[in-house]
Design an enzyme around this catalytic site. Structure first.
Site, short mmCIF file in Angstrom:
data_model
loop_
_atom_site.label_atom_id
_atom_site.label_comp_id
_atom_site.label_asym_id
_atom_site.label_seq_id
_atom_site.Cartn_x
_atom_site.Cartn_y
_atom_site.Cartn_z
N ASP A 1 0.89 -1.18 0.00
CA ASP A 1 0.00 0.00 0.00
C ASP A 1 0.92 1.22 0.00
O ASP A 1 1.64 1.45 0.98
CB ASP A 1 -0.89 -0.04 1.25
CG ASP A 1 -1.81 1.17 1.31
OD1 ASP A 1 -1.56 2.18 0.61
OD2 ASP A 1 -2.81 1.12 2.08
N ALA B 1 -19.19 21.27 -2.01
CA ALA B 1 -20.12 21.63 -0.92
C ALA B 1 -20.42 20.43 -0.02
O ALA B 1 -20.81 20.61 1.13
CB ALA B 1 -21.42 22.18 -1.51
N ASN B 2 -20.27 19.22 -0.56
CA ASN B 2 -20.56 18.02 0.23
C ASN B 2 -19.29 17.23 0.57
O ASN B 2 -19.37 16.10 1.06
CB ASN B 2 -21.50 17.09 -0.55
CG ASN B 2 -22.79 17.80 -0.93
OD1 ASN B 2 -23.27 18.62 -0.17
ND2 ASN B 2 -23.32 17.49 -2.10
N ASN C 1 -12.92 19.36 -13.18
CA ASN C 1 -14.04 18.49 -13.51
C ASN C 1 -15.04 18.53 -12.35
O ASN C 1 -14.64 18.42 -11.19
CB ASN C 1 -13.55 17.05 -13.73
CG ASN C 1 -14.52 16.23 -14.53
OD1 ASN C 1 -15.47 16.77 -15.11
ND2 ASN C 1 -14.32 14.93 -14.54
N TYR D 1 -9.76 15.19 -6.46
CA TYR D 1 -8.97 14.48 -7.48
C TYR D 1 -8.18 15.47 -8.34
O TYR D 1 -6.97 15.30 -8.57
CB TYR D 1 -9.93 13.66 -8.35
CG TYR D 1 -9.30 12.85 -9.44
CD1 TYR D 1 -8.63 11.66 -9.16
CD2 TYR D 1 -9.39 13.25 -10.78
CE1 TYR D 1 -8.07 10.89 -10.18
CE2 TYR D 1 -8.83 12.49 -11.79
CZ TYR D 1 -8.17 11.32 -11.50
OH TYR D 1 -7.61 10.56 -12.50
N GLY E 1 -3.79 5.44 -8.54
CA GLY E 1 -4.61 6.63 -8.28
C GLY E 1 -6.02 6.20 -7.95
O GLY E 1 -6.46 5.13 -8.36
P1 NAD Z 1 -7.76 1.69 -11.79
O1 NAD Z 1 -8.64 2.03 -10.63
O2 NAD Z 1 -8.25 0.72 -12.79
O3 NAD Z 1 -6.33 1.17 -11.26
C1 NAD Z 1 -5.65 1.83 -10.21
C2 NAD Z 1 -4.79 0.80 -9.50
O4 NAD Z 1 -4.13 1.48 -8.43
C3 NAD Z 1 -5.60 -0.34 -8.90
O5 NAD Z 1 -5.05 -1.58 -9.26
C4 NAD Z 1 -5.51 -0.08 -7.41
O6 NAD Z 1 -5.56 -1.26 -6.61
C5 NAD Z 1 -4.16 0.63 -7.31
N1 NAD Z 1 -4.07 1.38 -6.06
C6 NAD Z 1 -5.01 2.18 -5.51
N2 NAD Z 1 -4.59 2.60 -4.29
C7 NAD Z 1 -3.37 2.06 -4.08
C8 NAD Z 1 -2.45 2.12 -3.00
N3 NAD Z 1 -2.72 2.80 -1.88
N4 NAD Z 1 -1.29 1.43 -3.09
C9 NAD Z 1 -1.01 0.70 -4.21
N5 NAD Z 1 -1.85 0.61 -5.26
C10 NAD Z 1 -3.02 1.28 -5.20
O7 NAD Z 1 -7.41 3.11 -12.46
P2 NAD Z 1 -6.91 3.43 -13.96
O8 NAD Z 1 -8.07 3.93 -14.72
O9 NAD Z 1 -6.08 2.35 -14.51
O10 NAD Z 1 -5.99 4.71 -13.66
C11 NAD Z 1 -4.59 4.66 -13.50
C12 NAD Z 1 -4.09 6.08 -13.30
O11 NAD Z 1 -4.47 6.88 -14.40
C13 NAD Z 1 -4.64 6.76 -12.04
O12 NAD Z 1 -3.65 7.57 -11.46
C14 NAD Z 1 -5.75 7.61 -12.61
O13 NAD Z 1 -6.04 8.71 -11.78
C15 NAD Z 1 -5.18 8.03 -13.94
N6 NAD Z 1 -6.15 8.43 -14.95
C16 NAD Z 1 -7.05 7.56 -15.48
C17 NAD Z 1 -7.95 8.00 -16.46
C18 NAD Z 1 -8.95 7.07 -17.12
O14 NAD Z 1 -9.66 7.52 -18.01
N7 NAD Z 1 -9.05 5.82 -16.72
C19 NAD Z 1 -7.92 9.31 -16.90
C20 NAD Z 1 -6.99 10.18 -16.33
C21 NAD Z 1 -6.10 9.72 -15.37
#
Ligand code: NAD
Length: 452
Positions: A266, A303-304, A352, A358, A295
């Protein structure tokens, strides 16, 4: 992996006859595929010094090079590259238009327009001249390329892209030119990237530009992180895949497929940075590429918003990156050609609704990257941010139809990107030869109209 029904339907001539425009099917890289599938038109303004190395790079890749828009058989070209680094005056800019107008007419579907322009800071290098007025005109001209390319990106059709490399006189452009011309950059459009000098040579094997490099990828168990792990492994890297223990099973699968190791961690744990560093030190002795991809979202209107949602998002998306980077800087585990790639988001640029936490965390990532770039430069390392736009993942598949359709279409390529598109961009920035690219924010968003 497409669930884009409208794009699939739009390939049908009957549907096109109903007035539905064809949404292009984008070309993506497959191992062994040629850099370009047709000739490249390479031009130069004045005494630009980069056209020659670009021609050499293309000829090495067995690409036919044409020197003028009127030359050749007047058929389509797969790429147009213009070295405009010597442009200083409005007359030079007029010459740029004179070259590009007939050139873009010849650009094939899925083609690449890549312009190399000078830096706009008059205090840097060759722009410093005897007359202040001349410097000011040169700075204005340098900046003009920004508007030119962003507009061209919105004009070129059928999956073609337009990007700008702002290059310093001694820039190491090879890995960047190769990336932007190739199918690897298929969802990177309308971007402006600064390229400076680098000490590391081009890879011997351009098919495996990450050969011999050790890469850590956080959040690798699924989605974009899993694609990054697979793509880096394909390009030759040894991958350490990191994710939370609860994702252990899929993490092990991703690590196995990549031929790498899994680290259940983690990244918000107080000892996460130390455990990460100890793991790579024990297994590999060092790390060449750290990809901060993990992420989370906890959407709520401001507001919430409650402190738990705010803090959870900050802890994963920003604090963990700050802590791990600080520990990397303190240790000597990051190699001299170390690369750090931080996944941000276009939400952090455009904002957004429902995502103050975020977007703040992702904008924070961009701020961190800019602040750390000079510190890492002292040891030859780089740090960059990638801001994905709408990427087709499990997360976006569960969006309400209206939101999903809007997200997909409001970009120049009129479709969402795939996780591999983000992964390919990581692969480019992660190369030793990409040492001239640092402190940059590269959007992988098909030139999203939001926050451009
Ligand atoms: P996802 O939720 O499918 O995968 C994220 C992974 O991160 C998961 O496997 C989760 O277990 C892991 N994770 C979360 N918390 C963690 C922690 N504390 N320690 C270790 N691992 C942890 O998300 P995704 O869509 O593949 O996104 C990947 C990245 O891209 C993120 O940073 C997200 O914000 C960014 N992003 C995604 C999009 C999109 O359209 N999907 C757009 C912009 C940015």
């Amino acid at each position: 992996m497409s669930n884009d029904t409208l794009r699939d339907l739009s390939q049908n001539p009957l549907v096109q006859r109903l007035g539905v425009p064809r949404i292009p099917v984008l070309r993506r890289h497959s191992p062994g595929a040629p850099l370009l599938t047709g000739p490249a038109l390479v031009g130069v303004i004045g005494a630009g010094a980069f056209a020659e190395p670009v021609r050499a790079l293309l000829e090495d890749a067995a690409v036919e090079v044409i020197a003028s828009p009127d030359a050749g058989d007047e058929g389509k070209v797969a790429a147009v590259v213009l070295d405009a680094t010597a442009a200083r005056t409005l007359d030079d800019l007029a010459a740029v238009q004179q070259f590009l107008t007939p050139a873009v007419k010849r650009l094939a579907p899925g083609g690449r327009l890549l312009v190399l322009s000078p830096e706009s800071d008059p205090s840097e290098g060759p722009l410093a001249g005897p007359s202040i007025d001349t410097d000011v005109e040169a700075a204005a001209v340098a900046q003009a390329f920004d508007g030119l390319i962003r507009s061209a990106g919105k004009e070129v059709r059928a999956g073609a892209t337009a990007n700008l490399l702002v290059v310093s006189p001694d820039a190491a452009i090879g890995s960047s030119v190769r990336f932007f011309l190739s199918a690897r950059s298929t969802y990177v459009d309308g971007q402006v990237v600064h390229v400076g000098p680098a000490t590391v040579e081009e890879p011997a094997d351009v098919e495996h530009p990450l050969a011999g490099r050790v890469a850590v990828v956080t959040g690798a168990a699924r989605g974009i992180g899993a694609a990054i792990a697979a793509t880096l492994a394909r390009d030759g890297a040894t991958v350490v895949a990191v994710d939370i223990p609860a994702a252990g099973e899929s993490l092990a699968r991703v690590a196995n497929q990549a031929g790498g190791t899994a680290l259940q961690l983690d990244i918000t744990a107080p000892d996460a940075a130390q455990r990460l560093i100890a793991h790579v030190q024990e297994r590999h002795g060092h790390v060449d590429l750290v990809v901060h991809n993990a992420g989370i979202t906890r959407d709520k209107l401001l507001a919430n918003m409650d402190a738990d949602r705010w803090n959870a998002v900050m802890a994963v998306n920003l604090r963990s990156q700050l802590t791990i980077n600080a520990a990397l800087l303190e240790s000597d585990v990051l190699s001299d050609s170390g690369r750090i790639v931080c996944v941000a988001s276009t939400s952090g640029i455009a904002g957004n609704r429902g995502q103050t936490n975020y977007a703040a965390s992702k904008a924070g990532v961009i701020g961190m990257v800019r602040a750390l770039a000079p510190k890492l430069a002292e040891r030859g390392a780089t740090i960059n941010a990638i801001a994905p736009g709408f990427i087709e993942t499990e997360m976006t598949a569960t969006m309400p139809l209206g939101t999903r359709e809007a997200g997909r279409r409001i970009n120049s390529l009129r479709q969402g990107g795939l996780p591999v598109d983000v992964a390919e961009t990581v692969g480019w920035l992660g190369q030793a030869a990409s040492g001239g690219v640092t402190g940059q924010v590269v959007r992988v968003c098909g030139q999203s109209l939001l926050g451009a």
